[in-house]
Design an enzyme around this catalytic site. Structure first.
Site, PDB file in Angstrom:
ATOM      1  CG  ASP A 146      33.577 -24.753   3.048  1.00 24.52           C
ATOM      2  OD1 ASP A 146      33.161 -24.239   4.099  1.00 24.52           O
ATOM      3  OD2 ASP A 146      34.615 -24.378   2.469  1.00 24.52           O
TER       4      ASP A 146
ATOM      5  NE  ARG B 242      41.326 -19.711   4.711  1.00 20.52           N
ATOM      6  CZ  ARG B 242      40.730 -20.665   5.427  1.00 20.52           C
ATOM      7  NH1 ARG B 242      41.316 -21.819   5.602  1.00 20.52           N
ATOM      8  NH2 ARG B 242      39.556 -20.432   5.996  1.00 20.52           N
TER       9      ARG B 242
ATOM     10  NE  ARG C   7      41.260 -28.351  10.890  1.00 21.74           N
ATOM     11  CZ  ARG C   7      41.777 -27.227  10.387  1.00 21.74           C
ATOM     12  NH1 ARG C   7      42.780 -27.275   9.529  1.00 21.74           N
ATOM     13  NH2 ARG C   7      41.303 -26.047  10.730  1.00 21.74           N
TER      14      ARG C   7
ATOM     15  CB  CYS D 260      45.671 -22.094   4.954  1.00 23.29           C
ATOM     16  SG  CYS D 260      44.306 -23.182   4.585  1.00 23.29           S
TER      17      CYS D 260
ATOM     18  CE  LYS E 288      35.138 -27.075   9.877  1.00 25.58           C
ATOM     19  NZ  LYS E 288      35.917 -25.839   9.650  1.00 25.58           N
ATOM     20  CG  ASN E 289      32.945 -23.550   9.063  1.00 29.51           C
ATOM     21  OD1 ASN E 289      33.849 -24.023   9.771  1.00 29.51           O
ATOM     22  ND2 ASN E 289      32.955 -23.633   7.756  1.00 29.51           N
TER      23      ASN E 289
END
Ligand code: EPZ
Length: 421
Positions: A308, A123, A400, A118, A22-23
């Protein structure tokens, strides 16, 4: 809102395919803005964040076609109709800010909303702004939007980042590919997603070296051409599913996994008593008998332990034999999964950026609530090993970052189903 019902069902056995990152995809997609020729991505993950980035690029006038059930993204930004990333989209997904560098580099202008708050932290974007200003951009904040311009184009520079920010590195590197002259970016982030971005930019004609190290050098070129690039395997999905046999027992092979993507994470799993073996097809993870041992964790920029995977590792430590201390050094509020795990009988004490976990023999199933993407999957892992039923609500967070969670875990023997809500 949907929820997921998980019932503790003993050891897991089988194979789980790992999707594209994803990233990586979220920074590769905006790279299409750097060239008027088409950029095609293969091995793209099918996630709601990718749909959000697709909508953002289309709102700028780019064409994005999702082919082969979304695994191929064919993109072109030949004719853009806007250079503004609206708050409506950016507030949903912070990675929208990755259009800033490419828009500035190719068009000399960009208006990008600040993402706003967030769940896991403030952030801010100061590191992005400092880096782009070092390349000659003029950026001012007005009505919650960054108004950036570079009327005479960007100019290469030597710039040292105060912190090895992943997103700031990506924005600055993408912008520098079309700047006049050479750029040296110091204290750059070293994540595999940065390496993947640079490999794609190089295919587009960019002149870059040093990716994966703390110093990246970019020689600006006049234009970039089209390319086709395969998205790298998702190391966070990989690490997440490696924890399934660790917390339940059994043996699972993660297809596409490579040690280089999860080095420091594997060191911690091995220290906890989990076996990890690199095979032809991926990584084979097994835990024979007995509880895992507690280990301490400190999250750091790559190659350190990934933030993460902190929530997911905490779930494992909740069932470990002993006391473990998890220190979250990247984000200021990333322990929201702790109170939910405590509803399942976990013994956790949180003080600021440190969580102390005293392992228990067995967690007990309970209704819990997902608070952010990685917390949601941490609760599923806990539910896989808990006694009885766990219902995880607000699973839109999960969508997500994880495609087909139910199917992937069912495939190795987990008792799990999605309940339409
Ligand atoms: C990327 O976010 C990832 N997202 C995050 O993954 C990941 O947690 C993070 O890197 C750290 O590895 C994507 O790649 C889309 P940072 P990013 O800039 O780029 C502070 C997930 O779960 N900071 O490295 O936003 C920031 O507040 C997500 O997939 C500034 O202070 O992360 C944070 O505390 C969550 N000023 C720290 O640096 C800035 O200008 C790390 O942020 C930028 C960041």
């Amino acid at each position: 809102m949907d929820s997921i019902l998980v019932t503790g069902n003993g050891p897991l056995h089988g194979r789980i395919p790992i999707a594209g990152a994803k990233n990586a995809c979220l920074t590769l997609m905006p790279a299409t803005l750097l060239s008027e020729e088409p950029l095609t991505l293969t091995n793209a993950p099918r996630l709601s964040d990718i749909k959000t980035m697709t909508a953002l690029l289309q709102s700028l006038g780019a064409e994005v076609s999702a082919l082969q059930d979304g695994q191929v993204l064919a993109m072109s930004s030949h004719d853009l109709t806007s250079h503004t990333a609206e708050y409506e989209i950016v507030r949903k997904m912070r990675a929208s800010n990755l259009v800033l560098g490419p828009l500035l580099a190719r068009f000399g202008q960009a208006v990008v909303s600040l993402p706003g708050g967030c769940a896991i932290g403030a952030r801010p974007m100061d590191l992005h702004v400092e880096g782009l200003e070092a390349l000659g951009a003029e950026i001012e904040l007005k009505d919650g939007y960054l108004h950036a311009k570079a009327p005479n184009g960007l100019k290469g520079a030597v710039h040292e980042m105060r912190f090895a920010s992943v997103g700031a590195t990506e924005n600055i590197v993408m912008a520098a590919t079309l700047a006049k002259g050479a750029t040296v970016l110091k204290n750059a982030a070293r994540e595999p997603e940065i390496v993947d971005l640079v490999e794609c930019l190089r295919k587009m004609g960019a002149q870059i070296q040093g990716e994966g190290s703390s110093t990246i050098e970019i020689q600006g070129v006049d234009r970039l051409h089209g390319a086709t690039h395969q998205v790298v395997t998702d190391r966070i999905e990989l690490g997440t599913y490696m924890l399934a046999p660790a917390i339940c027992g059994g043996e699972v092979e993660l297809l596409g996994g490579r040690m280089g993507l999860v080095g420091s994470f594997v060191e911690k799993l091995t220290a906890a008593g989990v076996d990890v073996e690199e095979t032809e097809a991926g990584l084979k993870v097994s835990r024979r008998n007995g509880r895992v041992r507690s280990v301490d964790v400190v999250t750091e920029p790559f190659p350190g332990f990934p933030t993460d995977l902190q929530a997911q590792m905490m779930a494992l430590m909740c069932t470990a034999d002993g006391v473990s201390v998890l220190e979250e050094r990247i984000f200021e509020n990333r322990f929201m999964h702790a109170p939910e795990l405590m509803r399942m009988g976990a013994q956790i004490e949180v003080h600021g950026g440190t969580a102390t976990v005293t392992g228990v023999e067995r967690l007990k199933g309970a209704p819990v609530m997902a608070t952010d993407l990685r917390a949601s999957v941490s609760l599923i892992l806990a539910g896989l090993a808990a006694e009885g039923e766990t219902v995880v609500s607000r699973v839109y967070h999960l969508d997500r970052g994880y495609e087909h969670v139910v199917r992937k875990l069912e495939g190795v023997g987990a008792k799990i189903e999605r309940i339409k809500g």
